[in-house]
Design a protein around this motif. Structure first.
Motif, PDB file in Angstrom:
ATOM      1  N   PRO A  29       0.821  -1.226   0.000  1.00  7.55           N
ATOM      2  CA  PRO A  29       0.000   0.000   0.000  1.00  7.55           C
ATOM      3  C   PRO A  29       0.853   1.274   0.000  1.00  7.55           C
ATOM      4  CG  PRO A  29      -0.858  -1.550   1.594  1.00  7.55           C
ATOM      5  CD  PRO A  29       0.444  -2.106   1.104  1.00  7.55           C
ATOM      6  N   VAL A  30       1.956   1.245   0.720  1.00  7.44           N
ATOM      7  CA  VAL A  30       2.838   2.419   0.767  1.00  7.44           C
ATOM      8  C   VAL A  30       3.470   2.645  -0.601  1.00  7.44           C
ATOM      9  CG1 VAL A  30       4.914   3.382   1.824  1.00  7.44           C
ATOM     10  CG2 VAL A  30       3.275   2.119   3.228  1.00  7.44           C
ATOM     11  N   LEU A  32       2.432   1.564  -3.544  1.00  5.71           N
ATOM     12  CA  LEU A  32       1.414   1.932  -4.527  1.00  5.71           C
ATOM     13  C   LEU A  32       0.973   3.384  -4.358  1.00  5.71           C
ATOM     14  CD1 LEU A  32      -0.728  -1.330  -4.624  1.00  5.71           C
ATOM     15  CD2 LEU A  32       0.827  -0.469  -6.378  1.00  5.71           C
ATOM     16  N   ALA A  33       0.828   3.852  -3.123  1.00  5.20           N
ATOM     17  CA  ALA A  33       0.459   5.247  -2.880  1.00  5.20           C
ATOM     18  C   ALA A  33       1.553   6.188  -3.378  1.00  5.20           C
ATOM     19  CB  ALA A  33       0.185   5.471  -1.401  1.00  5.20           C
ATOM     20  N   LEU A  34       2.807   5.859  -3.122  1.00  8.22           N
ATOM     21  CA  LEU A  34       3.913   6.678  -3.613  1.00  8.22           C
ATOM     22  C   LEU A  34       3.954   6.696  -5.138  1.00  8.22           C
ATOM     23  CD1 LEU A  34       6.811   5.782  -1.149  1.00  8.22           C
ATOM     24  CD2 LEU A  34       5.692   7.994  -1.431  1.00  8.22           C
ATOM     25  N   TYR A  36       1.492   6.205  -7.197  1.00 11.77           N
ATOM     26  CA  TYR A  36       0.345   6.973  -7.686  1.00 11.77           C
ATOM     27  C   TYR A  36       0.615   8.470  -7.559  1.00 11.77           C
ATOM     28  CZ  TYR A  36      -4.411   8.677  -8.224  1.00 11.77           C
ATOM     29  OH  TYR A  36      -5.518   9.354  -8.644  1.00 11.77           O
ATOM     30  N   GLY A  37       1.161   8.887  -6.429  1.00 17.24           N
ATOM     31  CA  GLY A  37       1.481  10.297  -6.225  1.00 17.24           C
ATOM     32  C   GLY A  37       2.509  10.804  -7.222  1.00 17.24           C
TER      33      GLY A  37
END
Length: 65
Positions: A29-30, A32-34, A36-37
């Motif tokens: 999740p970390v 993937l969030a990075l 995406y950002g």
């Protein structure tokens, strides 16, 4: 800075002590969030860059006529 580095060392030790599946569940999740950002920032920068290039080309074509 030393406090942050000590905290990070603790996080690394905790994470490496987890089983592989748990590591994946925590890290993905970390990551993937990075990702995406970063993709959103690059998309915005590229879009603005393309608009700028089109504006410059359009202005140049008006001068030539």
């Amino acid at each position: 800075m030393g406090g942050f580095l000590n905290w990070w060392d603790g996080v690394e030790l905790w994470l490496t002590g987890l089983p592989f599946i748990a590591q994946t569940a925590v890290v993905m999740p970390v990551v993937l969030a990075l990702a995406y950002g970063i993709a959103m920032v690059l998309d915005g920068a590229l879009g603005n860059g393309i608009k700028l290039v089109r504006r410059v080309r359009h202005d140049d074509s008006d001068i030539e006529r």
